[in-house]
Scaffold this motif. Structure first.
Motif, PDB file in Angstrom:
ATOM      1  N   GLU A 169      20.998 -21.538  21.544  1.00  0.00           N
ATOM      2  CA  GLU A 169      20.846 -21.448  20.098  1.00  0.00           C
ATOM      3  C   GLU A 169      21.969 -20.573  19.568  1.00  0.00           C
ATOM      4  O   GLU A 169      22.106 -19.421  19.948  1.00  0.00           O
ATOM      5  CB  GLU A 169      19.497 -20.832  19.732  1.00  0.00           C
ATOM      6  N   TYR A 170      22.801 -21.138  18.703  1.00  0.00           N
ATOM      7  CA  TYR A 170      23.896 -20.389  18.108  1.00  0.00           C
ATOM      8  C   TYR A 170      23.338 -19.510  17.007  1.00  0.00           C
ATOM      9  O   TYR A 170      22.581 -19.960  16.165  1.00  0.00           O
ATOM     10  CB  TYR A 170      24.952 -21.334  17.536  1.00  0.00           C
ATOM     11  N   MET A 171      23.724 -18.259  17.013  1.00  0.00           N
ATOM     12  CA  MET A 171      23.284 -17.327  15.985  1.00  0.00           C
ATOM     13  C   MET A 171      24.428 -17.116  15.004  1.00  0.00           C
ATOM     14  O   MET A 171      25.586 -17.141  15.387  1.00  0.00           O
ATOM     15  CB  MET A 171      22.898 -15.991  16.628  1.00  0.00           C
ATOM     16  N   PRO A 172      24.121 -16.888  13.743  1.00  0.00           N
ATOM     17  CA  PRO A 172      25.183 -16.623  12.779  1.00  0.00           C
ATOM     18  C   PRO A 172      25.972 -15.381  13.183  1.00  0.00           C
ATOM     19  O   PRO A 172      25.437 -14.497  13.845  1.00  0.00           O
ATOM     20  CB  PRO A 172      24.435 -16.371  11.466  1.00  0.00           C
ATOM     21  N   PRO A 173      27.230 -15.312  12.801  1.00  0.00           N
ATOM     22  CA  PRO A 173      28.045 -14.145  13.159  1.00  0.00           C
ATOM     23  C   PRO A 173      27.488 -12.858  12.560  1.00  0.00           C
ATOM     24  O   PRO A 173      26.782 -12.882  11.560  1.00  0.00           O
ATOM     25  CB  PRO A 173      29.409 -14.464  12.545  1.00  0.00           C
ATOM     26  N   PHE A 174      27.829 -11.744  13.186  1.00  0.00           N
ATOM     27  CA  PHE A 174      27.458 -10.435  12.654  1.00  0.00           C
ATOM     28  C   PHE A 174      28.719  -9.731  12.177  1.00  0.00           C
ATOM     29  O   PHE A 174      29.820  -9.998  12.660  1.00  0.00           O
ATOM     30  CB  PHE A 174      26.722  -9.590  13.691  1.00  0.00           C
ATOM     31  N   VAL A 175      28.560  -8.836  11.205  1.00  0.00           N
ATOM     32  CA  VAL A 175      29.681  -8.079  10.654  1.00  0.00           C
ATOM     33  C   VAL A 175      29.212  -6.655  10.365  1.00  0.00           C
ATOM     34  O   VAL A 175      28.148  -6.456   9.783  1.00  0.00           O
ATOM     35  CB  VAL A 175      30.214  -8.712   9.341  1.00  0.00           C
ATOM     36  N   LEU A 176      29.992  -5.674  10.789  1.00  0.00           N
ATOM     37  CA  LEU A 176      29.747  -4.260  10.486  1.00  0.00           C
ATOM     38  C   LEU A 176      31.032  -3.666   9.935  1.00  0.00           C
ATOM     39  O   LEU A 176      32.117  -3.964  10.429  1.00  0.00           O
ATOM     40  CB  LEU A 176      29.397  -3.475  11.758  1.00  0.00           C
ATOM     41  N   LYS A 177      30.909  -2.821   8.934  1.00  0.00           N
ATOM     42  CA  LYS A 177      32.058  -2.071   8.431  1.00  0.00           C
ATOM     43  C   LYS A 177      31.935  -0.645   8.947  1.00  0.00           C
ATOM     44  O   LYS A 177      30.877  -0.030   8.838  1.00  0.00           O
ATOM     45  CB  LYS A 177      32.091  -2.084   6.903  1.00  0.00           C
ATOM     46  N   ILE A 178      33.019  -0.136   9.512  1.00  0.00           N
ATOM     47  CA  ILE A 178      33.038   1.202  10.097  1.00  0.00           C
ATOM     48  C   ILE A 178      34.054   2.050   9.342  1.00  0.00           C
ATOM     49  O   ILE A 178      35.222   1.667   9.213  1.00  0.00           O
ATOM     50  CB  ILE A 178      33.430   1.155  11.591  1.00  0.00           C
ATOM     51  N   GLU A 179      33.613   3.203   8.848  1.00  0.00           N
ATOM     52  CA  GLU A 179      34.493   4.123   8.138  1.00  0.00           C
ATOM     53  C   GLU A 179      35.231   5.002   9.152  1.00  0.00           C
ATOM     54  O   GLU A 179      34.626   5.518  10.090  1.00  0.00           O
ATOM     55  CB  GLU A 179      33.684   5.010   7.185  1.00  0.00           C
ATOM     56  N   LEU A 180      36.538   5.151   8.943  1.00  0.00           N
ATOM     57  CA  LEU A 180      37.359   5.942   9.843  1.00  0.00           C
ATOM     58  C   LEU A 180      37.756   7.258   9.194  1.00  0.00           C
ATOM     59  O   LEU A 180      37.854   7.363   7.979  1.00  0.00           O
ATOM     60  CB  LEU A 180      38.631   5.167  10.201  1.00  0.00           C
ATOM     61  N   LYS A 181      37.977   8.256  10.037  1.00  0.00           N
ATOM     62  CA  LYS A 181      38.421   9.577   9.575  1.00  0.00           C
ATOM     63  C   LYS A 181      39.842   9.767  10.088  1.00  0.00           C
ATOM     64  O   LYS A 181      40.053   9.919  11.288  1.00  0.00           O
ATOM     65  CB  LYS A 181      37.500  10.660  10.119  1.00  0.00           C
ATOM     66  N   LYS A 182      40.801   9.750   9.163  1.00  0.00           N
ATOM     67  CA  LYS A 182      42.198   9.913   9.569  1.00  0.00           C
ATOM     68  C   LYS A 182      42.488  11.360   9.891  1.00  0.00           C
ATOM     69  O   LYS A 182      41.976  12.273   9.256  1.00  0.00           O
ATOM     70  CB  LYS A 182      43.127   9.427   8.468  1.00  0.00           C
ATOM     71  N   ALA A 183      43.375  11.539  10.885  1.00  0.00           N
ATOM     72  CA  ALA A 183      43.824  12.878  11.256  1.00  0.00           C
ATOM     73  C   ALA A 183      44.785  13.378  10.188  1.00  0.00           C
ATOM     74  O   ALA A 183      45.220  12.629   9.322  1.00  0.00           O
ATOM     75  CB  ALA A 183      44.521  12.827  12.613  1.00  0.00           C
TER      76      ALA A 183
END
Length: 157
Positions: free
Chosen positions: A127-141
């Motif tokens: 059974e194919y599942m719909p794609p998942f998407v997450l947004k990840i916030e980054l902390k720049k040096a």
């Protein structure tokens, strides 16, 4: 299928913080059918939030880790949850929005005979599942990056 930032024990991180360069991002995938299916053929990648900031990077392709030095893949013994840990390398921090996108897909594999029979009757192995998407916030040096000099003496690098 649910995707979320998680701890080593698969529990969700309720308020994820910004991730600095060199830190480990842990993403869990979990089915809503905990006892009857397992996840298989998982694929996941990291791409920029701002188009063109860097080239999208595959992390896992069809259940296989692309770079074992940077990424680890931990399926739960019953197969209904998977944890993927990957190191956030410098290329991901080129996005001016300080955000990366984690996306991917997975298939269900049924344990029970009746579940397999249903898949066969529908002429579908998985059974194919719909794609998942997450947004990840980054902390720049800071502007000096990860190399900070603590003395005013000169250094030859």
């Amino acid at each position: 299928l649910t995707a979320y930032q998680c701890k080593n024990d698969y529990s969700a991180i309720s308020n994820p913080t910004q991730k600095p360069q060199g830190s480990t991002l842990s993403v869990c995938l979990e089915t809503d059918k905990l006892s009857s299916v397992s996840l298989r053929d998982v694929s996941m990648g990291i791409s920029p939030f701002t188009s063109g900031s860097f080239k999208a990077t595959p992390i896992i392709t069809s259940g296989n880790v692309v770079n074992t030095v940077l990424t680890q893949y931990f399926p739960d013994p019953n197969g209904s949850r998977i944890q993927i840990r990957t190191v956030l390398v410098s290329r991901y921090f080129f996005d001016p929005s300080n955000t990366i996108v984690i996306s991917g897909k997975a298939n269900y594999e049924y344990y029970s005979q009746s579940g397999r029979r249903l898949r066969i009757m529908q002429s579908v192995e998985d059974e194919y599942m719909p794609p998942f998407v997450l947004k990840i916030e980054l902390k720049k040096a800071n502007e000096a990056g990860i190399f900070q000099l603590s003395s005013s003496a000169s250094y030859n690098l």
